[in-house]
Write an enzyme that holds these catalytic residues in place. Sequence first.
Site, short mmCIF file in Angstrom:
data_model
loop_
_atom_site.label_atom_id
_atom_site.label_comp_id
_atom_site.label_asym_id
_atom_site.label_seq_id
_atom_site.Cartn_x
_atom_site.Cartn_y
_atom_site.Cartn_z
N HIS A 120 0.82 -1.23 0.00
CA HIS A 120 0.00 0.00 0.00
C HIS A 120 0.85 1.27 0.00
O HIS A 120 0.39 2.32 0.43
CB HIS A 120 -0.93 -0.01 1.22
CG HIS A 120 -2.03 -1.04 1.14
ND1 HIS A 120 -2.69 -1.53 2.24
CD2 HIS A 120 -2.58 -1.66 0.07
CE1 HIS A 120 -3.60 -2.43 1.85
NE2 HIS A 120 -3.54 -2.53 0.54
N CYS A 149 3.01 21.21 -5.04
CA CYS A 149 4.26 21.04 -5.79
C CYS A 149 4.70 22.41 -6.33
O CYS A 149 3.90 23.36 -6.39
CB CYS A 149 3.97 20.07 -6.93
SG CYS A 149 5.33 19.74 -8.04
N GLY A 188 -1.11 -9.61 12.42
CA GLY A 188 -1.75 -8.32 12.72
C GLY A 188 -2.55 -7.73 11.60
O GLY A 188 -2.53 -6.52 11.39
P1 NAD Z 1 -6.82 -3.66 10.58
O1 NAD Z 1 -6.78 -2.38 11.36
O2 NAD Z 1 -8.00 -3.94 9.76
O3 NAD Z 1 -6.65 -4.89 11.56
C1 NAD Z 1 -5.62 -4.98 12.51
C2 NAD Z 1 -5.56 -6.39 13.02
O4 NAD Z 1 -4.46 -6.48 13.90
C3 NAD Z 1 -6.81 -6.82 13.80
O5 NAD Z 1 -7.19 -8.11 13.36
C4 NAD Z 1 -6.33 -6.83 15.26
O6 NAD Z 1 -6.96 -7.85 16.01
C5 NAD Z 1 -4.86 -7.13 15.09
N1 NAD Z 1 -4.02 -6.57 16.16
C6 NAD Z 1 -4.12 -5.37 16.78
N2 NAD Z 1 -3.13 -5.21 17.66
C7 NAD Z 1 -2.38 -6.32 17.60
C8 NAD Z 1 -1.20 -6.74 18.28
N3 NAD Z 1 -0.60 -5.98 19.20
N4 NAD Z 1 -0.69 -7.96 17.97
C9 NAD Z 1 -1.28 -8.76 17.04
N5 NAD Z 1 -2.40 -8.40 16.37
C10 NAD Z 1 -2.93 -7.20 16.64
O7 NAD Z 1 -5.47 -3.67 9.75
P2 NAD Z 1 -5.17 -4.22 8.29
O8 NAD Z 1 -5.73 -5.57 8.13
O9 NAD Z 1 -3.73 -3.99 8.07
O10 NAD Z 1 -6.02 -3.28 7.32
C11 NAD Z 1 -6.03 -1.89 7.51
C12 NAD Z 1 -5.52 -1.06 6.36
O11 NAD Z 1 -5.15 0.20 6.89
C13 NAD Z 1 -4.28 -1.61 5.72
O12 NAD Z 1 -4.47 -1.47 4.37
C14 NAD Z 1 -3.16 -0.68 6.16
O13 NAD Z 1 -2.48 -0.21 5.02
C15 NAD Z 1 -3.81 0.56 6.71
N6 NAD Z 1 -3.26 1.00 8.00
C16 NAD Z 1 -1.90 1.05 8.14
C17 NAD Z 1 -1.36 1.45 9.35
C18 NAD Z 1 0.15 1.47 9.46
O14 NAD Z 1 0.85 1.69 8.47
N7 NAD Z 1 0.71 1.23 10.65
C19 NAD Z 1 -2.18 1.80 10.42
C20 NAD Z 1 -3.58 1.77 10.23
C21 NAD Z 1 -4.11 1.36 9.01
#
Ligand code: NAD
Length: 254
Positions: A120, A149, A188
């Site tokens: 992504h 830009c 996660g």
């Molecule tokens: P999601 O938010 O839909 O799901 C997160 C999952 O992680 C859940 O199933 C939850 O139970 C689990 N989880 C939460 N904390 C945890 C931990 N400490 N240990 C293990 N598991 C844990 O996330 P997704 O499936 O990645 O989809 C969300 C979309 O949003 C993705 O496309 C992503 O690109 C984007 N996103 C990215 C970030 C980032 O870059 N850090 C943050 C938020 C959303």
Amino acid sequence: MDSQLIKKTAQAIMASQRVVALTGAGISVESGIPDFRGPAGLWEKYDPMEYATIDAFLENPQKVWMMLREMGSIVGKAKPNPAHYALSKLEKMKLLNAVITQNIDNLHQASGSKCVIEFHGNNSKLVCLKCNRSYESRDVPLETLPPRCQCSGVLKPDVVFFGEGIPLDAHLAAQEEARKCNLMLVIGTSAVVSPACDLPVIAKGSGAKIVEVNLEETQLTRHTSDWILKGSASRILQAILEEIVEDEAKIRSR
Ligand code: NAD
């Protein structure tokens, strides 16, 4: 934490020729970046379906940039946690071939992982929607929104919004890794965002084992995963790594 499943996972990693990790927002929660599902400030304030779509960005970039500026300041301060470091250590030990990440936070690279497929995109770059010029996010002032830009075009983070396609290179590379691997660690992710959620299904269809690491079951758990390690990604991945290091030490001392 189920120590038998930790051992079983460590053994599966050591026995597999190609191991791939698919990571989602959950792996970075312990670095202070909220995921979309948990009860956390940012996404209570900004509904991702209202703010993280390309239509919303094009219609009102200033409004979406208010959210992006706040998210950027959280992501900019975040540091890798033990889960990211465990994966980079496994790669160094030649036990992990690639990380496919849905995250845009750059934390896998910051922890030392080299083979990272960014499904992504990455928040550390901005691109101009008019001339395609690219900027480092940290070099672009955000006092006036949206940032622009030199050519006056609106700048957009180099990430995939809902409604946008996956960058072709990343999509092809991720599908290839999914087809080739013998074991996929799915860490996660709620596995509801398409097409990333298809990757474990592709891997399973090509004969790979699927092992989930998550606080809770997902829609993969019953139909696609071979087993799930329930708990925090950092504790579980550290425990798996320790088990592998111990086993390797035993083998060497024989
Ligand atoms: P999601 O938010 O839909 O799901 C997160 C999952 O992680 C859940 O199933 C939850 O139970 C689990 N989880 C939460 N904390 C945890 C931990 N400490 N240990 C293990 N598991 C844990 O996330 P997704 O499936 O990645 O989809 C969300 C979309 O949003 C993705 O496309 C992503 O690109 C984007 N996103 C990215 C970030 C980032 O870059 N850090 C943050 C938020 C959303």
